[in-house]
Design an enzyme around this catalytic site. Structure first.
Site, PDB file in Angstrom:
ATOM      1  N   ASP A  37       0.620  -1.447  -0.511  1.00  0.00           N
ATOM      2  CA  ASP A  37      -0.151  -0.084   0.529  1.00  0.00           C
ATOM      3  C   ASP A  37       0.519   1.168   0.326  1.00  0.00           C
ATOM      4  OD1 ASP A  37       1.083  -0.297   2.456  1.00  0.00           O
ATOM      5  OD2 ASP A  37      -1.435   0.466   3.532  1.00  0.00           O
ATOM      6  N   SER A 126      -1.885  -7.416  17.597  1.00  0.00           N
ATOM      7  CA  SER A 126      -1.395  -8.388  17.079  1.00  0.00           C
ATOM      8  C   SER A 126      -1.914  -7.656  15.651  1.00  0.00           C
ATOM      9  CB  SER A 126      -3.278  -8.590  17.375  1.00  0.00           C
ATOM     10  OG  SER A 126      -4.242  -7.921  17.060  1.00  0.00           O
ATOM     11  N   ASP A 175      -5.382   0.330   6.202  1.00  0.00           N
ATOM     12  CA  ASP A 175      -5.871   0.225   7.435  1.00  0.00           C
ATOM     13  C   ASP A 175      -7.188   0.998   7.896  1.00  0.00           C
ATOM     14  OD1 ASP A 175      -3.846  -2.001   7.656  1.00  0.00           O
ATOM     15  OD2 ASP A 175      -2.804  -0.854   9.053  1.00  0.00           O
TER      16      ASP A 175
HETATM   17  C1  GLA Z   1       0.298  -1.929   7.961  1.00  0.00           C
HETATM   18  C2  GLA Z   1       0.085  -0.624   7.726  1.00  0.00           C
HETATM   19  C3  GLA Z   1      -0.080  -0.354   6.616  1.00  0.00           C
HETATM   20  C4  GLA Z   1       0.381  -1.728   5.264  1.00  0.00           C
HETATM   21  C5  GLA Z   1       0.038  -3.096   6.354  1.00  0.00           C
HETATM   22  C6  GLA Z   1       1.187  -3.719   5.820  1.00  0.00           C
HETATM   23  O1  GLA Z   1      -0.770  -2.535   8.762  1.00  0.00           O
HETATM   24  O2  GLA Z   1      -0.417   0.606   8.864  1.00  0.00           O
HETATM   25  O3  GLA Z   1      -0.732   0.419   6.243  1.00  0.00           O
HETATM   26  O4  GLA Z   1       1.616  -1.737   4.823  1.00  0.00           O
HETATM   27  O5  GLA Z   1       1.207  -3.124   7.723  1.00  0.00           O
HETATM   28  O6  GLA Z   1       0.819  -4.016   4.312  1.00  0.00           O
END
Ligand code: GLA
Length: 389
Positions: A37, A126, A175
Site C-alpha cells: 500500500d 496483534s 488499515d
Molecule cells: C501496517 C500498515 C499498513 C500496511 C501493512 C502492511 O498494517 O499500517 O498501511 O502497510 O502494515 O501491508
C-alpha cells in the site's frame, strides 16, 4: 451487548447527564496484498465484526477526559484540545488526540473538549489494526458531534495523516480505508495508487476465516516498518533511472525481471521483488475469487507468505511457525501472515470440518516450539463504523 457495559462505565466515571453517543469501528484483516500500500499497489482487506466501542459526550470547555477499559490501570487521562501534542511516553490517547489535531490541520479545528470511554475487543498490537480502529472511530465521533463535512473516505485519510504526522508511523492507507469503508461479507479490492476500489464478496463455501494470534508484540516493528519503506523508496529511485514509472506497483513481473539489475543493492532488490510480485498476486487472487476458485486464492496466500518470509523478511519464527504448521493441516486452503509482520497474526482459510483440528494442532505445535500459547479467532467480515445509540 458489549456496548452497554461501556456506556455503564462512562456513566459511572463521567455521569449520565447530557447527550451521550455510543459508537463502534471495526478492526481489519488483510487477506492478501501485504506491504504494497505504500508502493502504489493493490490490497485486499476486510473489516471485522470485532473492533473498538466508544462512548462520548461533548464538553462546554476545552478539556479532554479519556478512559480505556483495556488500560484500566492508567485511570482517567486528562488533557486539552489546545496545543495537542503527542505524549513522549506513548500511551493510547495519542491516537484520538492525533485525529483531533489532524482535523485542525485540515481546517476543521476542534474547539470543544469531550469525555470518551473506549473498549476494544481486538487483541492489542496483534496486527488487526486496533490503532487504526481507534483513529477512524475518533474521526467518526468528531463528525457526528461537530457536524464536520467529511466522507468515510476522508476519515480514512485523516486517520492515516494523524498516524504519519502525529504518531510518527509511516503507514499506508490500507488499515484506515478498510475500517472506514468496510462492508459485511465483502473484502475491499483497493488500488492504493488511485484509491479506486471495488467490493468483492467473500463466498467461502464450507470454510471459515481463522485468525491465529502469535501473542508476540510488534516491539521494534514500527522502526523496521519505516526501514522497509525506505528500502522500497531507494529501489524505486534506482528503477526510475531505467523505466518511466511512478511506483513499484506500476511494474509487471516481466518488467521487473528485465530491469531489476538497475537496483544495485541486493537487499533493496529483494524488497522491490516482493512489492512487485505481491501486487500482481493480489490482482490474480481477486480474479480467482471472482471465478469461485478458492483453492487458487489459497495457493496465492501461501505464496504471499513465502515472499514475505524470504524476500521481504518481516515474518520471524512465531509467524512462520503458525503458517508452516497450518499448511500441514488437512482442510487448510491457504495461510499467511497478515498486517505489518514482526509478530501479530496470521490469516487462514480453513474448511469448516477442520477448524477444531486446526486450532488444536497448530496451537499445540506452536506452544511446543515457541514456549507460550497462540490465540485463535474464527472471524466474520463486518461493516464500517456505526453509531449504535
Ligand atoms: C501496517 C500498515 C499498513 C500496511 C501493512 C502492511 O498494517 O499500517 O498501511 O502497510 O502494515 O501491508
Amino acid at each position: 451487548m458489549v456496548w452497554e457495559s461501556v456506556l455503564e462505565k462512562f456513566k459511572e466515571l463521567f455521569g449520565s447527564e447530557g447527550e451521550i453517543g455510543v459508537y463502534f469501528a471495526p478492526g481489519r484483516v488483510n487477506m492478501i496484498g501485504e506491504h504494497t500500500d505504500y508502493n502504489g499497489g493493490h490490497v485486499f482487506p476486510c473489516a471485522l465484526t470485532i473492533g473498538t466501542y466508544g462512548v462520548a459526550r461533548k464538553r462546554d470547555d476545552k478539556k479532554l477526559r479519556f478512559y480505556s477499559m483495556n488500560f484500566e490501570q492508567l485511570g482517567v487521562l486528562e488533557s486539552s484540545v489546545e496545543n495537542l501534542k503527542p505524549e513522549k511516553e506513548a500511551d493510547w490517547t495519542n491516537y484520538p488526540k492525533g485525529v483531533m489535531w489532524a482535523f485542525g490541520e485540515k481546517g476543521m479545528k476542534v474547539e470543544q473538549g469531550m469525555d470518551l470511554v473506549l473498549f476494544g475487543n481486538i487483541p492489542n498490537g496483534s496486527g488487526l489494526s486496533s490503532s487504526a480502529s481507534v483513529e477512524v472511530l475518533t474521526g467518526f465521533i468528531l463528525r457526528d458531534m461537530f457536524g464536520f463535512d467529511v466522507t468515510n473516505q476522508d476519515l480514512a485519510l485523516i486517520g492515516q495523516y494523524s498516524e504519519n504526522k502525529f504518531n510518527g508511523v509511516n503507514c499506508g492507507i490500507m488499515d484506515q480505508f478498510a475500517i472506514a469503508m468496510g462492508k459485511a461479507g465483502h473484502a475491499i479490492f483497493l488500488d492504493t495508487a488511485t484509491l479506486q476500489y471495488e467490493y468483492a464478496p467473500i463466498k467461502l463455501e464450507n470454510a471459515k476465516i481463522v485468525i491465529s494470534c502469535s501473542n508476540k508484540k510488534r516491539g521494534l516493528g514500527d522502526s523496521k516498518y519505516n526501514e522497509r519503506r525506505s528500502e522500497c523508496e531507494s529501489a524505486l529511485a534506482q528503477m526510475k533511472e531505467v523505466i518511466d514509472i511512478a511506483s513499484l506497483g506500476d511494474l509487471t513481473e516481466e518488467q521487473f525481471e528485465q530491469h531489476k539489475d538497475a537496483i544495485k543493492d541486493e537487499l533493496c532488490r529483494k524488497r522491490a521483488k516482493h512489492a512487485v510480485y505481491e501486487n500482481q498476486r493480489t490482482v490474480k487472487a481477486v480474479e480467482a475469487l471472482k471465478n469461485n476458485d478458492v483453492a487458487l486464492f489459497g495457493k496465492l496466500m501461501n505464496e504471499s507468505h513465502v515472499s514475505l518470509r524470504d524476500d521481504y523478511e518481516v515474518t520471524g519464527i512465531e509467524l512462520d511457525t503458525l503458517v508452516e504448521e497450518a499448511w500441514k493441516v488437512d482442510g487448510v486452503i491457504g495461510s499467511r501472515m497478515t498486517g505489518a509482520g514482526f509478530g501479530g497474526c496470521t490469516v487462514s482459510i480453513v474448511k469448516d470440518a477442520s477448524v477444531d483440528t486446526f486450532i488444536r494442532e497448530v496451537g499445540a505445535a506452536y506452544e511446543k516450539k515457541i514456549g507460550y500459547a497462540a490465540d485463535f479467532y474464527v472471524v466474520e467480515i463486518g461493516d464500517g463504523p456505526v453509531k449504535l445509540a
